[in-house]
Enzyme design. Structure first.
Site, short mmCIF file in Angstrom:
data_model
loop_
_atom_site.label_atom_id
_atom_site.label_comp_id
_atom_site.label_asym_id
_atom_site.label_seq_id
_atom_site.Cartn_x
_atom_site.Cartn_y
_atom_site.Cartn_z
N GLU A 1 0.83 -1.21 0.00
CA GLU A 1 0.00 0.00 0.00
C GLU A 1 0.86 1.25 0.00
O GLU A 1 1.98 1.24 0.50
CB GLU A 1 -0.83 0.09 1.28
N CYS B 1 3.45 8.32 1.24
CA CYS B 1 3.95 7.33 2.17
C CYS B 1 4.06 6.00 1.42
O CYS B 1 3.07 5.53 0.87
CB CYS B 1 2.96 7.24 3.33
N CYS C 1 5.66 -7.50 7.03
CA CYS C 1 6.72 -7.00 7.92
C CYS C 1 7.06 -8.10 8.92
O CYS C 1 6.18 -8.82 9.38
CB CYS C 1 6.25 -5.75 8.65
N CYS D 1 5.05 -5.53 15.54
CA CYS D 1 4.66 -4.56 16.57
C CYS D 1 3.18 -4.82 16.91
O CYS D 1 2.36 -5.03 16.01
CB CYS D 1 4.86 -3.13 16.07
N CYS E 1 0.25 -2.74 15.20
CA CYS E 1 0.35 -2.44 13.76
C CYS E 1 -0.30 -3.54 12.93
O CYS E 1 -0.02 -4.73 13.12
CB CYS E 1 1.82 -2.29 13.38
N GLU F 1 9.75 -2.79 7.08
CA GLU F 1 10.81 -2.13 7.83
C GLU F 1 11.93 -1.77 6.85
O GLU F 1 12.64 -2.66 6.36
CB GLU F 1 11.31 -3.08 8.94
N SER G 1 11.77 5.77 8.16
CA SER G 1 11.31 5.47 9.51
C SER G 1 11.66 4.02 9.86
O SER G 1 11.39 3.12 9.08
CB SER G 1 9.80 5.68 9.57
N CYS H 1 -0.70 2.05 8.34
CA CYS H 1 0.11 0.93 7.87
C CYS H 1 -0.63 -0.41 7.81
O CYS H 1 -1.05 -0.94 8.82
CB CYS H 1 1.28 0.83 8.83
#
Ligand code: SAH
Length: 368
Positions: free
Chosen positions: A100, A114, A121, A125, A128, A172, A203, A345
């Site tokens: 995305e 973004c 990922c 987390c 997320c 990441e 980030s 995200c």
């Protein structure tokens, strides 16, 4: 590697060529022809090889037929927020993976895109949506670059352009370090896409070894750290990566980065109701931040379907910010955009998957 070489390497690999040399010799292409292809993608933002007017028609057809294309990602869903400031795209990659990206048009002429660096990922987390879905694969530099190119093309039709790119989509970035650095080179190329390094932000969850490596790149790209908690106990609960790189090591790496680059570090802190948003957390965070070239960005939480966390009410976010401000810590509250289209995200992919499951279930019923 030069940007043109990075772009070609990726574009021809997607069509099954070993390298750009093999592609060039198949069509007897001189280097200037290869540069024309890259220019068509990176600078003219063209969609398909058939539009590349600098190439002879027969050559365009031949190149397109062998599978070399200007686009690495195909939009399959586009959602616009009610206020029309946010446009979110779900892209399909050649192998069927999905990523995305989001375009945010701020008041004035500022536009931020973004983008995602990985399909899925690996860092899990707790809050997320992407992290909960697991890791599929790295994106190539071309696949990352093409997400920005897609929105740049849309904006160009309205005589606008992208002013900022942030690596805050799925994945990441430092877990796909080389491709992300190559994508930065493509975004930044003055002879191509031409976005200034200072307008790019990477980030990270806080991979200490990669922060050190990044500090040595001599880039002016901004570094943002997803902090989200001021103590090891809380951070390890929210972000498993903290067990590998605890706060002490992370903050030491940030200091080394500032020492080496003289550049500010941005810290993201997502506000989770009743978890990390009380006055004690704010004071602890202020203690970590004070006296350094650091900036805290408080992020209103976008709730995810699992409903494990709730968003801190706005008033409380401002109280939290006031405590940091009183301690002389630079702090801003992120403007919330696109909440109605689940623009955080991994959220769009999640929604589409749920809809598909629902559709499959419905189909099954019809069959029966
Ligand atoms: N892996 C990188 C980049 C991707 S996430 C990183 O962690 O920094 C980009 C930012 O969005 C991170 O700060 C992340 O914690 C935050 N984020 C993830 N899910 C969110 C949600 N539901 N609401 C608000 N911010 C979220």
């Amino acid at each position: 590697m030069k940007p043109v070489e990075i772009w070609l390497r990726d574009a021809v690999a997607r069509a099954g060529f070993q390298n750009a040399g093999e592609f060039a010799s198949r069509f007897d292409l001189k280097p200037y022809r290869l540069r024309q292809l890259y220019h068509a993608a990176a600078k003219e933002l063209l969609d398909s090889v058939s539009e590349v007017s600098t190439l002879p028609k027969a050559l365009r057809t031949a190149i397109a037929e062998c599978g070399v294309a200007l686009c690495a990602v195909e939009p399959i869903t586009l959602q616009r927020s009610r206020d029309e400031q946010t446009l979110k795209a779900l892209f399909r990659l050649r192998d069927g993976n999905e990523v995305e990206a989001v375009l945010m048009e701020h008041y004035g002429n500022r536009t931020t895109v973004c983008i995602s660096s990985q399909a899925g990922c690996a860092f899990a987390c707790a809050f997320c949506a992407t992290g909960q879905g697991g890791f599929n694969r790295n994106c190539s530099a071309g696949e990352i670059f093409d997400q920005a190119r897609f929105f740049a093309r849309l904006l160009a039709a309205r005589a606008k352009r992208i002013t900022n790119v942030v690596f805050m989509g799925m994945g990441e970035p430092f877990h796909n370090y080389d491709a992300v650095m190559d994508a930065v080179a493509l975004l930044n190329d003055p002879n191509g896409f031409g976005l200034g390094q200072r307008h790019i932000t990477i980030s990270t969850v806080g991979l200490v070894d990669k922060i050190d490596r990044f500090a040595g790149e001599r880039l002016q790209v901004n570094l943002a750290i997803s902090l989200h908690a001021p103590t090891d106990e809380l951070r390890s609960r929210l972000m498993p990566v903290n067990r590998r790189f605890p706060l002490g090591e992370l903050m030491a790496a940030c200091e080394r980065y500032v020492g080496k680059t003289k550049r500010k570090v941005f810290f993201e802190y997502v506000m989770l109701a009743g978890v990390n948003d009380d006055a004690a957390c704010a004071k602890e965070l202020a203690r970590l931040m004070r006296g350094h070239l650091y900036h805290v960005n408080l992020i209103p939480y976008n709730t995810t379907p699992d409903g494990r966390f709730a968003a801190t009410p706005d008033a409380r976010i401002w109280e939290f910010a006031a405590i940091l401000d009183a301690a002389d810590v630079a702090v801003t509250v992120r403007q919330n955009m696109g909440r109605d289209i689940a623009a955080a995200c991994g959220q769009l992919r999640g929604t589409v998957e749920r809809n598909r499951t629902a559709r499959r279930a419905a189909d099954a019923e019809t069959v029966i």
